[in-house]
Design an enzyme around this catalytic site. Structure first.
Site, PDB file in Angstrom:
ATOM      1  N   CYS A 193      -5.440  -9.076   3.781  1.00  0.00           N
ATOM      2  CA  CYS A 193      -4.788  -8.797   2.491  1.00  0.00           C
ATOM      3  C   CYS A 193      -3.394  -8.217   2.665  1.00  0.00           C
ATOM      4  O   CYS A 193      -2.727  -7.897   1.687  1.00  0.00           O
ATOM      5  CB  CYS A 193      -5.645  -7.854   1.643  1.00  0.00           C
ATOM      6  SG  CYS A 193      -6.867  -8.720   0.624  1.00  0.00           S
ATOM      7  N   PHE A 194      -2.939  -8.042   3.926  1.00  0.00           N
ATOM      8  CA  PHE A 194      -1.550  -7.719   4.234  1.00  0.00           C
ATOM      9  C   PHE A 194      -1.083  -6.408   3.601  1.00  0.00           C
ATOM     10  O   PHE A 194       0.063  -6.290   3.166  1.00  0.00           O
ATOM     11  CB  PHE A 194      -0.629  -8.878   3.798  1.00  0.00           C
ATOM     12  CG  PHE A 194      -1.275 -10.220   3.985  1.00  0.00           C
ATOM     13  CD1 PHE A 194      -1.492 -10.723   5.254  1.00  0.00           C
ATOM     14  CD2 PHE A 194      -1.714 -10.959   2.900  1.00  0.00           C
ATOM     15  CE1 PHE A 194      -2.132 -11.934   5.439  1.00  0.00           C
ATOM     16  CE2 PHE A 194      -2.356 -12.169   3.069  1.00  0.00           C
ATOM     17  CZ  PHE A 194      -2.562 -12.665   4.349  1.00  0.00           C
ATOM     18  N   CYS A 195      -1.980  -5.432   3.541  1.00  0.00           N
ATOM     19  CA  CYS A 195      -1.661  -4.128   2.944  1.00  0.00           C
ATOM     20  C   CYS A 195      -1.152  -4.282   1.519  1.00  0.00           C
ATOM     21  O   CYS A 195      -0.236  -3.572   1.091  1.00  0.00           O
ATOM     22  CB  CYS A 195      -0.640  -3.380   3.800  1.00  0.00           C
ATOM     23  SG  CYS A 195      -1.240  -2.952   5.443  1.00  0.00           S
ATOM     24  N   ASN A 196      -1.747  -5.208   0.784  1.00  0.00           N
ATOM     25  CA  ASN A 196      -1.352  -5.439  -0.609  1.00  0.00           C
ATOM     26  C   ASN A 196      -2.606  -5.808  -1.396  1.00  0.00           C
ATOM     27  O   ASN A 196      -2.824  -6.976  -1.735  1.00  0.00           O
ATOM     28  CB  ASN A 196      -0.312  -6.552  -0.707  1.00  0.00           C
ATOM     29  CG  ASN A 196       0.286  -6.672  -2.101  1.00  0.00           C
ATOM     30  OD1 ASN A 196      -0.327  -6.295  -3.089  1.00  0.00           O
ATOM     31  ND2 ASN A 196       1.481  -7.216  -2.177  1.00  0.00           N
TER      32      ASN A 196
ATOM     33  N   THR B 289       0.820  -1.217   0.000  1.00  0.00           N
ATOM     34  CA  THR B 289       0.000   0.000   0.000  1.00  0.00           C
ATOM     35  C   THR B 289       0.853   1.266   0.000  1.00  0.00           C
ATOM     36  O   THR B 289       0.528   2.258  -0.664  1.00  0.00           O
ATOM     37  CB  THR B 289      -0.924   0.009   1.229  1.00  0.00           C
ATOM     38  OG1 THR B 289      -1.767  -1.136   1.181  1.00  0.00           O
ATOM     39  CG2 THR B 289      -1.766   1.274   1.283  1.00  0.00           C
TER      40      THR B 289
END
Length: 846
Positions: A389-392, A115
């Site tokens: 979503c793991f900042c992705n 992100t």
């Protein structure tokens, strides 16, 4: 490694090294010893202590560059608060252009980026730069179209600067993107860069990559490299760096200047001259110099325990490869796969894959088990992983098949990044990620695989026909990797086979229905009436009333009790917080259940007792007492800000002594209004005149459970895996089970879980609206008598309810309108129920 011994003593299986790796005891010890033996002053001063700080920091800069096989002649280290701050620095300072005839700068980034990289476009567009997201599959495509914005810029004399950002390793899937892209992009050998006039600069997001892999900047010379040190050492946090290639320094122009960055400036006119050194120019204010000194000890620990990044890469990859092979070949008894793994390769070489495995668990019918449920069950086994979503978002969309429209629709349905809304219309909003670090072990991988077997495979596991042969052929690694790491294939395969057999015998969970029970309350009876709205009522009995004056502490059982505006009078009116004003629960401090409050309404006091402690008395009307009038406390409960009142030093000392940690007793302020959760207000009946007020409860005013549902759980526990009562590992009585679920009201109904379909109930003239189902967590696995943890009944609840983890219903009351009437609930009262079938589950169920 001392940290490793402590970890296994606590039974922790830590599998979130991609989120943050863990620090060692010796690393912290040597750091604090350093601070005790030396005096480090502000590096902007000129005294002896300050010079020591300055010289140590410069040594750390050199050591960082040495770690990446480069030198101060090639690169400069700019310290930041993390890799995100380093990315923001580039976005703010890069020399974007949008003038004719020079053309327009392009900000190009791989869609599989964190992100913080994608967020750079918010600054680049302000100066007119063109944003170009690129999928990794498009990099090698041969296209001939030229960008119209650059049509006037001829290649031979065009110097328009462009920036391409990509991750060395995807933090979503662990895919390693080629470092050769750096050279090929700068030389315009790859699309879309070959078709854009101007000069390309490359930002390599190395934060995930360098935690377990060596990066050689003498070979792969990216222009800008952001890193975070907690990814490498675990400590310190809040410190990162931007490595800048000295030949690209001119592309960063400083606009803001803070303390220590100016060679000279005037306050009365626009005159400012930056310092000559790049690091001095961009490190605004006083840098976090003590944290920078800690990096020195991080390098020492890394060298001492691992022997270098190459060893770390081989070790972590071998663990990931082993886990991947077993997991990808694991099947249910019907041949359906147990997991769906999101990867771009088959874990054949550490050059293409990092030690990250991203997956979703599948049931025997191919349905996805929500990541929030997996996380809850993992907590029972002390397995620490990461979900979402793991900042992705780009990586998540790519692998899970989520369209742009899906993301927008999921947002409308209430899903935001970081929440537990894991399935919408049966489709996943995220996934489960495990990742290995240099202190990870083979046992960590085994515990995770056993957890998958034990919780999600109801029948004996089978394997894909190629899996065992693959293991026999290559062990856990390729032949080349095997020679590097010194593993023997035959020993590895034998260990794998024995561990699989042991997992099948000891970790499998099957829950057959009892064939001998004659109790009608224990039989699952299909009721056709629940398929439609029923206006006429059924009557049940209120069997138990419990209140919990102090949040997360022991229950008080009563036969008759008044109702207040927040629910049962004095229910969850107090809570215990730590020295940072953070509310403690049994999840962090199981011994809270051993603290027993007792309410005396006539005397107006609450007496608190615990084994080995003299009782202590707290007034019920503490807010009226003069000594408490100014001791307010701000804290949070279930995400809500709460205004509380400190109950004084005496009770704080009492609780601190019992728990062995500094703690305080806080009472909710009577002037503070806390409303019912938004997701519950959406399903309330229109009969409620105003939004219900909450005490310090998590979700709603009351929690109700059904005795028939308790008995169903008890039966399933007693007959788990076909074992008899005497052989059951943990025999829970009905009373113990009731205490585990920590309800306010217990009723006797005819059928298990029929309360899930209720819309409204009435008790003693008070109307209660059902506002949602209670999602359960690992707290119900804490024995309320001794504070010990187990895996039940959450595990049996999950496996026996078609992957639901709900038990009990939330209620909100509507008090009688008669003036002066004090509503009271009494054990033995009749409970009238109105039922309806919901067209869709309420948001609380998700």
């Amino acid at each position: 490694m001392s940290w490793g011994r402590e970890r296994y003593q606590r039974g922790i299986t830590y599998l979130d090294h991609a989120g943050a790796t863990l620090y060692t005891h010796s690393q912290i010890h040597h750091f604090y010893q350093d601070l005790a033996e030396n005096i480090y002053g502000n590096p902007h001063s000129a005294n002896i202590a300050s010079r020591l700080t300055h010289d140590t920091i410069e040594h750390v800069r050199y050591r960082i560059l040495q770690h990446f096989n480069t030198s101060p002649e090639e690169y400069t280290v700019i310290f930041t608060s993390g890799s995100t701050a380093a990315l923001k620095l580039v976005a703010e300072s890069f020399q974007w252009t949008c003038t004719e005839p020079g053309g327009t700068s392009q900000f190009c980034y791989l869609t599989d980026n964190h992100t913080s990289v994608v967020g750079m476009r918010g600054l680049s567009v302000l100066v007119g730069a063109l944003t170009v997201p690129v999928n990794h599959s498009e990099i090698y495509e041969d296209k001939n179209s030229l960008n119209k914005d650059n049509a006037m810029c001829k290649e031979e004399n065009c110097h328009t600067p462009h920036l391409f950002c990509y991750p060395a390793q995807s933090n979503f899937s662990g895919t390693k993107y080629p470092l050769t892209w750096i050279r090929d992009i700068k030389s315009k050998k790859l699309y879309p860069f070959s078709k854009v006039p101007g000069k390309w600069y490359v930002l390599l997001d190395a934060a995930s990559f360098v935690s377990t892999s060596p990066l050689d900047l003498s070979v792969h010379q990216a222009d800008f490299i952001p890193i975070s040190f907690y990814k490498i050492f675990g400590f310190p946090t809040g410190l990162g760096a931007l490595l800048v290639k000295n030949k690209s320094v001119h592309m960063l122009k400083k606009r803001y200047f803070g303390g220590g960055t100016a060679a000279s400036y005037l306050t009365g006119e626009d005159f400012y001259v930056p310092k000559q050194s790049l690091s001095d120019r961009f490190e605004d204010g006083t840098i976090s110099f003590l944290d920078i000194i800690a990096i020195n000890h991080g390098f020492d620990a890394l060298d001492k325990f691992t022997g270098g990044m190459q060893n770390i890469m081989l070790h972590t990859f071998s663990l990931a490869r082993y886990t991947y092979i077993i997991l990808s070949g694991m099947c249910h008894a019907n041949g359906a796969p147990v997991a769906r793994i999101y990867s771009d390769n088959e874990f054949e070489t550490p050059d293409a894959q990092g030690p990250i495995i991203n997956l979703n668990v599948l049931d025997e019918e191919g349905g996805i088990v929500g990541y929030a449920k997996v996380d809850k069950l993992a907590n029972l086994y002390n397995i620490h992983l990461r979900t979402g979503c793991f900042c992705n978002t780009g990586g998540c969309q790519q692998h899970l098949g989520i369209s742009n429209e899906d993301v927008k629709m999921n947002l409308k349905a209430g899903h935001v990044c970081g929440d537990s809304l894991d399935l919408i219309d049966g489709r996943p909003t995220g996934s489960v990620r495990i990742s290995f670090g240099y202190m990870s072990t083979f046992d960590d991988a085994q515990k995770f695989l056993k957890f998958i077997l034990g919780c999600f495979v109801k029948q004996p596991v089978c394997f894909d026909k190629d899996t065992l042969s693959m293991l026999k052929t290559c062990g856990t690694m390729t032949r080349r990797d095997e020679s590097w790491a010194g593993h023997r294939t035959d020993e590895t395969t034998n260990k794998i086979s024995s561990e699989i057999a042991a997992a099948q015998n000891s970790a499998r969970i099957e829950i057959p229905r009892s064939q001998n029970s004659s109790d009608n309350q224990l039989k699952l009876v299909e009721n056709q009436e629940t398929s439609k709205l029923i206006d006429d009522s059924e009557s049940f009995t209120l069997t138990n009333i419990y209140l919990y004056p102090i949040k997360s502490c022991a229950a008080v059982e009563v036969k008759k009790w008044p109702i207040g505006k927040h629910g049962l009078l004095y229910d969850r009116t107090w809570m215990i917080v730590n020295q940072n004003a953070v509310c403690l629960s049994q999840k962090q401090e199981p011994r809270l259940c051993l603290i027993h409050p007792h309410i005396d309404l006539e005397q107006g006091i609450m007496t608190i007792s615990a084994e080995g402690m003299d009782p202590i008395v707290v007034p019920l009307k503490g807010e009226d007492r003069k000594e408490f009038s100014l001791q307010f406390c701000q804290t949070r409960v279930c995400g809500d800000r709460v205004k509380g009142l400190d109950c004084g030093k005496n009770v704080s000392k009492w609780i601190s002594t019992f728990l062995g940690r500094q703690s305080f007793l806080i009472r909710q302020s009577s002037s503070f209004h806390r409303a019912l959760k938004k997701q519950h207000t959406q399903v309330q009946d229109q009969a409620l005149n105003e939004s219900p007020c909450l005490s310090l409860v998590n979700e709603a005013q009351y929690l109700l459970i059904n005795m028939a549902s308790i008995l169903r759980i008890k039966e399933q526990l007693l007959h788990r895996d076909g074992t008899s009562v005497s052989n059951s590992p943990e025999v829970l009585t009905t009373e113990e089970l009731i205490h585990r679920f920590r309800a306010n009201l217990v009723i006797s109904a005819l059928r298990p879980y029929e309360e899930d379909d209720w819309a409204e109930i009435g008790i003693d003239g008070v109307s209660f609206q059902v506002v949602g189902l209670c999602n359960r967590c690992q707290m119900i696995c804490i024995n309320q008598v001794n504070g010990k943890r187990s895996t039940e009944p959450l595990q049996i609840l999950y496996s026996s309810r078609n992957r639901k983890m709900t038990f009990g219903v939330y209620l909100s009351h509507q008090l009688p309108a008669a003036a002066g009437h004090c509503a009271t609930l009494t054990v033995g009262s009749q409970v009238c129920v109105r039922k309806e079938k919901r067209a869709t589950p309420p948001p609380a169920v998700q």
